[in-house]
Design an enzyme around this catalytic site. Structure first.
Site, mmCIF file in Angstrom:
data_model
loop_
_atom_site.group_PDB
_atom_site.id
_atom_site.type_symbol
_atom_site.label_atom_id
_atom_site.label_comp_id
_atom_site.label_asym_id
_atom_site.label_seq_id
_atom_site.Cartn_x
_atom_site.Cartn_y
_atom_site.Cartn_z
ATOM 1 N N GLY A 11 0.848 -1.204 0.000
ATOM 2 C CA GLY A 11 0.000 0.000 0.000
ATOM 3 C C GLY A 11 0.879 1.248 0.000
ATOM 4 O O GLY A 11 1.864 1.307 0.728
ATOM 5 N N ARG A 72 1.176 -5.058 -5.302
ATOM 6 C CA ARG A 72 1.300 -6.228 -4.431
ATOM 7 C C ARG A 72 1.502 -7.404 -5.396
ATOM 8 O O ARG A 72 0.619 -7.694 -6.195
ATOM 9 C CB ARG A 72 0.028 -6.433 -3.610
ATOM 10 N N ASP A 103 5.281 -4.887 6.345
ATOM 11 C CA ASP A 103 5.928 -6.160 6.709
ATOM 12 C C ASP A 103 5.937 -7.171 5.565
ATOM 13 O O ASP A 103 6.889 -7.942 5.426
ATOM 14 C CB ASP A 103 5.344 -6.747 8.007
ATOM 15 N N THR A 125 4.069 2.373 5.833
ATOM 16 C CA THR A 125 2.675 1.903 5.855
ATOM 17 C C THR A 125 1.877 2.828 6.773
ATOM 18 O O THR A 125 2.386 3.232 7.820
ATOM 19 C CB THR A 125 2.539 0.441 6.347
ATOM 20 N N ASP A 127 -0.448 1.926 8.521
ATOM 21 C CA ASP A 127 -1.015 1.131 9.622
ATOM 22 C C ASP A 127 -0.245 1.263 10.951
ATOM 23 O O ASP A 127 -0.794 0.978 12.002
ATOM 24 C CB ASP A 127 -1.063 -0.357 9.229
ATOM 25 N N ASP A 129 1.943 -0.714 12.103
ATOM 26 C CA ASP A 129 1.815 -2.041 12.715
ATOM 27 C C ASP A 129 3.143 -2.799 12.780
ATOM 28 O O ASP A 129 3.158 -4.017 12.853
ATOM 29 C CB ASP A 129 0.773 -2.867 11.939
ATOM 30 N N ARG A 171 -5.619 -2.550 9.015
ATOM 31 C CA ARG A 171 -5.574 -4.022 9.058
ATOM 32 C C ARG A 171 -5.858 -4.509 10.472
ATOM 33 O O ARG A 171 -6.878 -4.171 11.023
ATOM 34 C CB ARG A 171 -4.219 -4.549 8.581
HETATM 35 O O1 F6P Z 1 -1.710 -1.632 4.644
HETATM 36 C C1 F6P Z 1 -2.241 -0.425 4.251
HETATM 37 C C2 F6P Z 1 -3.716 -0.540 3.959
HETATM 38 O O2 F6P Z 1 -4.190 0.749 3.592
HETATM 39 C C3 F6P Z 1 -4.561 -1.142 5.074
HETATM 40 O O3 F6P Z 1 -4.861 -0.225 6.092
HETATM 41 C C4 F6P Z 1 -5.772 -1.596 4.310
HETATM 42 O O4 F6P Z 1 -6.429 -2.663 4.972
HETATM 43 C C5 F6P Z 1 -5.176 -2.078 3.020
HETATM 44 O O5 F6P Z 1 -3.923 -1.410 2.885
HETATM 45 C C6 F6P Z 1 -6.000 -1.796 1.794
HETATM 46 O O6 F6P Z 1 -5.357 -2.405 0.729
HETATM 47 P P1 F6P Z 1 -5.664 -2.087 -0.793
HETATM 48 O O7 F6P Z 1 -4.924 -0.859 -1.158
HETATM 49 O O8 F6P Z 1 -5.125 -3.263 -1.508
HETATM 50 O O9 F6P Z 1 -7.138 -1.917 -0.920
#
Ligand code: F6P
Length: 320
Positions: A11, A72, A103, A125, A127, A129, A171
């Site tokens: 992300g 990803r 991570d 990130t 998050d 986390d 997350r």
């Molecule tokens: O890890 C960052 C994040 O924004 C999380 O908070 C969220 O759950 C996820 O990525 C969303 O992922 P995507 O961009 O694939 O929708």
């Protein structure tokens, strides 16, 4: 080391551009060529590699997203994918790599290290986390983004004597909900680290109404459930009028905060210094406002500690 590469993965986060800029500038200062790898590990496998120039990083640090794009990659999780990535690095003569991501991206980075590529992880990130570092790049901006939205939602909730429940990202981590909740004076914060039964939460809102507090703001981290489901539960079990908002991607975009810019600059600089010192397989982080590094394995393993004191502080303030 004469030539290094940098990529962003997973992300995107506000501040990634500042980290890329710092990697580029530090590399140049140390006499290196810096190559940008576009679209994360996916792009690495596909050979999307080019020299970074001053124009690539100039006037970009105030922008969200990532000039290197991100992705990803499922393919990179396979042995074949890692082999392809290594052959691209070798073909371009890239001797060291900086990976900016969360991570999952660090796990990928470890695969490259195992194969003999010196690589350094920078935590990026929203998050927050990653337990080995007090802050990840993008978290502060996301918290600021959410805090600004809370006040808009509060205005309209107050006009109707309603409760607003706001779902935020993270997350399995409740940090965005917690910090933005305190910054936005939330009445209740639901996070995965402090599981609260919904009947208890609904009861608190009903009690608020009884004591004349007609408008409450509830923060719910995505790891603790969906705002719509919580609102439906409250409607079914109380006479509280409640509306749900899912903030979604607005919390991940926009100009990085000054804190994130400075953090990214410091981490980016240290990441390249480590490569120059011949140290691969490390992750840079910040502890007590000091930049330091740990092995990538440790960075992944260290459990993220939830700040219970901060949670209790909010609980106390919401009571009165
Ligand atoms: O890890 C960052 C994040 O924004 C999380 O908070 C969220 O759950 C996820 O990525 C969303 O992922 P995507 O961009 O694939 O929708």
């Amino acid at each position: 080391m004469k030539r290094i590469g940098v990529l962003t993965s997973g992300g995107d986060t506000p501040g990634m551009n500042c980290a890329i800029r710092a990697v580029f500038k530090t590399g140049v200062a140390l006499g290196m060529q810096v190559m940008g790898i576009y679209h994360g590990y996916k792009g690495l496998i596909e050979g999307k590699v080019d020299y970074l120039t001053h124009e690539d990083v100039e006037n970009k640090m105030h922008k969200g997203g990532t000039v290197l794009r991100t992705a990803r990659s499922q393919e990179f999780k396979t042995e074949e994918g890692v082999k392809k990535a290594i052959s691209v690095l070798k073909a371009y003569g890239i001797e060291g790599l900086v990976v900016i991501g969360g991570d999952g991206s660090f796990r990928g980075c470890m695969e490259l290290v195992k194969a003999g590529i010196p690589a350094i992880g920078i935590p990026g990130t929203i998050d927050n986390d990653m337990g080995y570092t007090d802050f990840t790049i993008g978290f502060d901006t996301a918290v600021n983004n959410v805090t600004n939205e809370i006040y808009k939602i509060r205005d309209t909730m107050r006009a109707h004597d309603r409760v607003g429940v706001i779902e935020v990202m993270g997350r399995n981590c409740g940090d965005i909900a917690l910090w933005a909740g305190i910054g936005g004076a939330a009445d209740l914060i639901l996070v995965p680290e402090m599981p609260m039964q919904w009947d208890e939460a609904a009861n608190k809102l009903a009690q608020n109404k009884l004591r004349g507090k007609l408008t409450s703001i509830v923060m719910i981290a995505e790891g603790a459930g969906k705002a719509e489901d919580f609102a439906a539960y409250v409607r079914e079990h109380t006479d509280v009028e409640i509306k749900a908002t899912v903030l979604g991607y607005i919390q991940r975009g926009g100009n990085p905060s000054a804190f994130d810019r400075v953090l990214a600059a410091r981490l980016g600089e240290r990441a390249v210094e480590l490569l120059a010192e011949g140290k691969g397989g490390r992750a840079v982080g910040i502890r007590h406002n000091t930049i330091y590094d740990v092995s990538l394995a440790e960075a992944i393993e260290v459990k993220d500690e939830f700040d219970y004191k901060l949670y209790e502080l909010n609980e106390m303030m919401a009571k009165f």
